[in-house]
Design a protein around this motif. Structure first.
Motif, PDB file in Angstrom:
ATOM      1  N   PHE A 179      30.806 -31.602  12.441  1.00 32.30           N
ATOM      2  CA  PHE A 179      32.241 -31.748  12.677  1.00 32.30           C
ATOM      3  C   PHE A 179      32.608 -30.935  13.909  1.00 32.30           C
ATOM      4  O   PHE A 179      32.105 -29.840  14.100  1.00 32.30           O
ATOM      5  CB  PHE A 179      33.050 -31.216  11.487  1.00 32.30           C
ATOM      6  N   VAL A 184      30.686 -27.608  13.531  1.00 28.07           N
ATOM      7  CA  VAL A 184      30.245 -27.143  12.217  1.00 28.07           C
ATOM      8  C   VAL A 184      29.139 -28.078  11.756  1.00 28.07           C
ATOM      9  O   VAL A 184      29.321 -29.286  11.738  1.00 28.07           O
ATOM     10  CB  VAL A 184      31.408 -27.218  11.202  1.00 28.07           C
ATOM     11  N   SER A 233      30.456 -23.676  -2.895  1.00 28.64           N
ATOM     12  CA  SER A 233      31.531 -24.278  -2.122  1.00 28.64           C
ATOM     13  C   SER A 233      31.239 -24.180  -0.622  1.00 28.64           C
ATOM     14  O   SER A 233      30.795 -23.145  -0.148  1.00 28.64           O
ATOM     15  CB  SER A 233      32.840 -23.543  -2.462  1.00 28.64           C
ATOM     16  N   GLY A 234      31.440 -25.282   0.076  1.00 28.03           N
ATOM     17  CA  GLY A 234      31.258 -25.274   1.529  1.00 28.03           C
ATOM     18  C   GLY A 234      29.837 -25.578   1.979  1.00 28.03           C
ATOM     19  O   GLY A 234      29.535 -25.522   3.158  1.00 28.03           O
ATOM     20  N   CYS A 235      28.953 -25.935   1.050  1.00 30.08           N
ATOM     21  CA  CYS A 235      27.555 -26.141   1.427  1.00 30.08           C
ATOM     22  C   CYS A 235      27.304 -27.559   1.936  1.00 30.08           C
ATOM     23  O   CYS A 235      26.221 -27.862   2.410  1.00 30.08           O
ATOM     24  CB  CYS A 235      26.631 -25.831   0.253  1.00 30.08           C
ATOM     25  N   GLY A 236      28.287 -28.438   1.818  1.00 25.13           N
ATOM     26  CA  GLY A 236      28.120 -29.778   2.378  1.00 25.13           C
ATOM     27  C   GLY A 236      27.991 -30.891   1.348  1.00 25.13           C
ATOM     28  O   GLY A 236      27.673 -32.023   1.699  1.00 25.13           O
ATOM     29  N   LYS A 237      28.294 -30.599   0.099  1.00 19.67           N
ATOM     30  CA  LYS A 237      28.164 -31.614  -0.952  1.00 19.67           C
ATOM     31  C   LYS A 237      29.123 -32.783  -0.714  1.00 19.67           C
ATOM     32  O   LYS A 237      28.730 -33.951  -0.735  1.00 19.67           O
ATOM     33  CB  LYS A 237      28.475 -31.000  -2.328  1.00 19.67           C
TER      34      LYS A 237
HETATM   35  N1  LIG Z   1      36.809 -32.876   8.504  1.00 14.92           N
HETATM   36  C1  LIG Z   1      36.217 -31.692   8.727  1.00 14.92           C
HETATM   37  N2  LIG Z   1      36.419 -31.046   9.894  1.00 14.92           N
HETATM   38  C2  LIG Z   1      35.809 -29.863  10.137  1.00 14.92           C
HETATM   39  N3  LIG Z   1      34.998 -29.253   9.288  1.00 14.92           N
HETATM   40  C3  LIG Z   1      34.758 -29.838   8.099  1.00 14.92           C
HETATM   41  C4  LIG Z   1      35.368 -31.086   7.752  1.00 14.92           C
HETATM   42  N4  LIG Z   1      34.952 -31.437   6.509  1.00 14.92           N
HETATM   43  C5  LIG Z   1      34.136 -30.448   6.100  1.00 14.92           C
HETATM   44  N5  LIG Z   1      34.011 -29.487   7.046  1.00 14.92           N
HETATM   45  C6  LIG Z   1      33.188 -28.270   6.963  1.00 14.92           C
HETATM   46  O1  LIG Z   1      31.891 -28.649   6.585  1.00 14.92           O
HETATM   47  C7  LIG Z   1      31.351 -27.741   5.646  1.00 14.92           C
HETATM   48  C8  LIG Z   1      30.955 -28.462   4.374  1.00 14.92           C
HETATM   49  O2  LIG Z   1      32.118 -28.935   3.722  1.00 14.92           O
HETATM   50  P1  LIG Z   1      32.077 -29.757   2.362  1.00 14.92           P
HETATM   51  O3  LIG Z   1      31.102 -30.870   2.517  1.00 14.92           O
HETATM   52  O4  LIG Z   1      33.455 -30.110   2.028  1.00 14.92           O
HETATM   53  O5  LIG Z   1      31.513 -28.671   1.348  1.00 14.92           O
HETATM   54  P2  LIG Z   1      31.492 -28.701  -0.245  1.00 14.92           P
HETATM   55  O6  LIG Z   1      31.955 -30.022  -0.731  1.00 14.92           O
HETATM   56  O7  LIG Z   1      30.070 -28.420  -0.604  1.00 14.92           O
HETATM   57  O8  LIG Z   1      32.367 -27.584  -0.690  1.00 14.92           O
HETATM   58  C9  LIG Z   1      32.409 -26.672   5.432  1.00 14.92           C
HETATM   59  O9  LIG Z   1      32.100 -25.571   6.253  1.00 14.92           O
HETATM   60  C10 LIG Z   1      33.672 -27.335   5.874  1.00 14.92           C
HETATM   61  O10 LIG Z   1      34.563 -26.383   6.382  1.00 14.92           O
END
Ligand SMILES: Nc1ncnc2c1ncn2[C@@H]1O[C@H](COP(=O)(O)OP(=O)(O)O)[C@@H](O)[C@H]1O
Ligand SMILES: [Mg+2]
Lengths: 367, 312
Positions: free
Chosen positions: A16, A24, A46-50
């Motif tokens: 992203f 990111v 949380s935040g691992c990319g699931k």
């Molecule tokens: N649309 C987006 N724009 C920028 N960063 C994103 C976006 N979606 C997710 N992220 C980032 O990608 C990483 C993984 O997010 P996410 O897949 O939602 O994690 P999870 O579901 O495991 O909590 C996080 O650091 C989040 O901040």
């Protein structure tokens, strides 16, 4: 039996770009195969990319690199409305202007199915989620658990090849969660649809899944059955995230191939079953072992046994939890069930004990 | 992402009261409420209730001044009942208002949609561009249309230059069309704002859900976005329709004899004909007729929970 992959990631990654211009890495280049008909769980903090991985499957976002296949067909650049998958959203995303019937019928109406068939299928899926009689309610008039069921029915009614679920039980209280976990698992077996389930709750993952992919910081660390994830974690992260684990750092003294590895924890020898993960004498390694796999005994003076001193005793009702200190400074937690004669803690702070375990229960981790 | 703070609907009374309540401890709860409501209640009475009562009284007088002012009569109402010119003008005013409201909404909707979903970082700036013209004088903007639609105006000159026409089209100006065009232009920002706010309140997840369930983008629009923006559309309709029914400045300036509306006649009754009772009667009738759709919409909204009541 050969497992057919219904979803396949080959080198799929997602970056992203933030407004600040930083990128990111939400998903590192990953390979993944979800088998047809299984209950597959993406587990991680949380935040691992699931969610990112799940949204890549649903088609809401496109991979930065790599190829996604569903039912053998490339899905890159195929929009969500042309993919044979349906999603249960974390916040349910029910349409507030439509009642329960209309919400569930949404996908079928889009497909221009005949009215009678829509009716029949909607009623049937509401019955499966035990919401018969709620057809005319608005989402605003439903409890959290009921909304969750509507979201489930709305997705299932389309008979997708894969059902994607993003922490669907996250907003429910613990008791309802437990009940829904079992229901969902039973439902999955009943309808026979492949489930890809996202959760950060390791217990939930262990209870429900056929296989689990443990993720950390955008990486898929290990994909395996719940038993193997728990009993045979390959990385320190997995061992630590799923259940409690003791990590003892030491150096490999010698190896008897196929038999055992002897690791020195300080001046204490610890023996572990040898499995070929490429370790050699002299390597610095971590020995991982679960607290409940350790037992304490009165001291016996045999050099192969691990000697320790009791540093803490906590009575937990069903169990007693000890913290023992191994000469050299390493500490380990030990969990002993309070059964039979052990109905109360039998060791006390300061006692010398022998720590014993089954060779097979200890793991050598290199990372 | 979105700057919602400036456009969110006003904080509900419940939220707002907490802070003040703390300072007013010691005063009984009921009196507290009375104290808080008193200033606005007073304004309402002075500015709305009193004039309304005066108007109702006036409409039953024989005349506004002199001996006739003590005589109670239905003459003005009878006059309206028997005079088809009044009724025709009222009907025409309602029709013009309806057309203006519908056209404003149809033109404002895409603007609001673009602002809410596709303007990205420029949302704030574009919003200002939309609103700033509304701050300039109403009269000035109406007069500007004279320059555009007049016989020697921009449009005619341009069409003659193109060779599309030889003679200036006179029907452009001093006509019902001129009134409609001018009013639509003036109302677009006012119609766009409530629609924009309604669109902002739609959770993006709902469109993803629609797409997940097989809806193409246009299907998602008609099945999710549009129905959920209806509260905004209704608000826009009322914002435009109600003031337009009583409009008299624009018809006077660009309408010509055919473009007159009921507001102009009311104005005449008060300022020229000096038949104040008739003017009051016409005003009340217009008000009643305008209130009807308002009540209808409010009721419908309540029943369907459109304005957030029962739904999420
Ligand atoms: N649309 C987006 N724009 C920028 N960063 C994103 C976006 N979606 C997710 N992220 C980032 O990608 C990483 C993984 O997010 P996410 O897949 O939602 O994690 P999870 O579901 O495991 O909590 C996080 O650091 C989040 O901040
Ligand atoms: Mg998530």
């Amino acid at each position: 039996m050969v497992n057919k992959n219904i979803i396949e990631f080959s080198g799929v990654s997602k970056q992203f770009r933030e407004r600040s211009g930083e990128t990111v890495n939400a998903l590192q280049p990953s390979n993944l195969g979800v088998h047809e008909g299984e209950f597959f769980t993406l587990l991680g903090p949380s935040g691992c990319g699931k969610t990112t991985a799940l949204r890549l499957m649903a088609g809401f976002i496109q991979p930065t690199a790599g190829e996604i296949k569903i039912e053998g067909k490339t899905m890159n650049n195929v929009p969500p409305y042309r993919r044979p998958v349906n999603m249960v959203f974390q916040d349910y995303a029910l349409f507030p202007h439509l009642n329960v019937f209309e919400n569930v019928a949404f996908g079928l109406k889009i497909k221009r199915m005949h009215k009678d068939e829509i009716r029949q299928r909607v009623y049937q899926s509401l019955e499966i989620v035990q919401l018969s009689g709620f057809e005319t309610r608005r989402p605003g008039q439903l409890s959290g658990g009921q909304k969750q069921r509507v979201a489930l029915a709305r997705a299932l009614v389309n008979q997708p090849a894969v059902l994607l679920l993003d922490e669907p039980l996250g907003a429910l209280d613990l008791k309802l969660r437990r009940a829904m976990q079992l229901e969902l698992k039973a439902l999955q077996q009943q309808v026979g649809i492949t489930f890809v389930y996202v959760t950060h709750d390791q217990e939930e993952a262990l209870t429900m899944s056929d296989r689990i992919a443990v993720m950390s910081q955008g990486q898929i660390l290990q994909v395996d059955t719940p038993i193997n994830i728990y009993e045979r974690p390959t990385t320190r992260f997995v061992a630590d995230f799923v259940g409690e684990t003791n990590f003892l750092n030491g150096k490999i003294e010698h190896i008897i191939p196929g038999e055992l590895v002897k690791v020195m924890i300080g001046s204490n020898p610890v023996e572990v079953r040898h499995r070929s993960n490429g370790v050699r004498p002299g390597d610095q390694v971590t020995v991982a072992i679960r607290p409940e796999k350790l037992t304490l005994m009165p001291p016996v003076s045999r050099s192969e046994k691990l000697m320790a001193t009791v540093a803490e005793v906590t009575y937990l009702g069903t169990d007693t939890r000890y913290i023992v200190e191994i000469p050299g400074g390493e500490k380990a937690a030990v969990r002993v069930q309070n059964t039979g004669i052990n109905h109360a803690p039998i060791f006390h702070v300061g006692d010398q004990v022998t720590v014993s375990y089954d060779l097979d229960d200890a793991q050598i981790l290199t990372s | 992402m979105r700057d919602e703070t400036s456009l969110n609907p006003p904080v509900s009374i419940k939220d707002g009261r907490g802070g003040i309540e703390k300072k007013l401890t010691g005063i009984p709860r009921k009196s507290q409420l009375a104290l808080l409501v008193a200033p606005s209640a007073l304004w309402l009475i002075i500015l709305l209730v009193l004039p309304l009562i005066t108007m109702i009284g006036l409409s039953f007088q024989k005349s506004a001044f002199g001996p006739g002012s003590d005589v109670f009569t239905f003459a003005s109402y009878l006059n309206f009942w028997q005079n088809s010119a009044y009724q025709g003008l009222l009907g025409k005013s309602l029709w013009i208002s309806l057309v203006v409201a519908v056209m404003s909404i149809v033109l404002a909707y895409p603007v609001a949609y673009f602002l809410a979903f596709h303007a990205g970082d420029k949302q704030g700036m574009l919003l200002n561009i939309l609103i700033i013209p509304a701050w300039t004088s109403f009269l000035l903007r109406v007069l500007a249309w004279r320059l555009i639609l007049g016989s020697n105006g921009l449009l005619n000159t341009f069409l003659i230059w193109l060779g599309v026409i030889q003679e200036p089209i006179s029907g452009l100006f001093y006509s019902v069309n001129a009134v409609i065009i001018t009013l639509v232009y003036i109302w677009i920002p006012f119609a766009a704002l409530p629609i924009y706010v309604a669109l902002l309140r739609i959770e993006p997840g709902l469109l993803e859900a629609a797409s997940d369930l097989g809806a193409r983008p246009w299907q998602g629009f008609f099945k999710v976005t549009l129905p959920l923006s209806i509260p905004g559309v209704l608000a826009a309709f009322l914002y435009v329709f109600i003031p337009t029914v009583g409009e008299y400045v624009t018809p006077a300036l660009v309408g010509g004899p055919n473009g007159l509306m009921i507001g102009n006649i009311i104005w005449d009754q008060f300022m020229r004909g000096l038949d104040w009772p008739m003017g009051a009667t016409l005003s009340l009738i217009v008000m009643l007729i305008v209130l009807l759709p308002l009540m209808f919409i409010a009721k419908a909204a309540q029943q369907t929970g459109l304005f957030g009541g029962k739904s999420e």
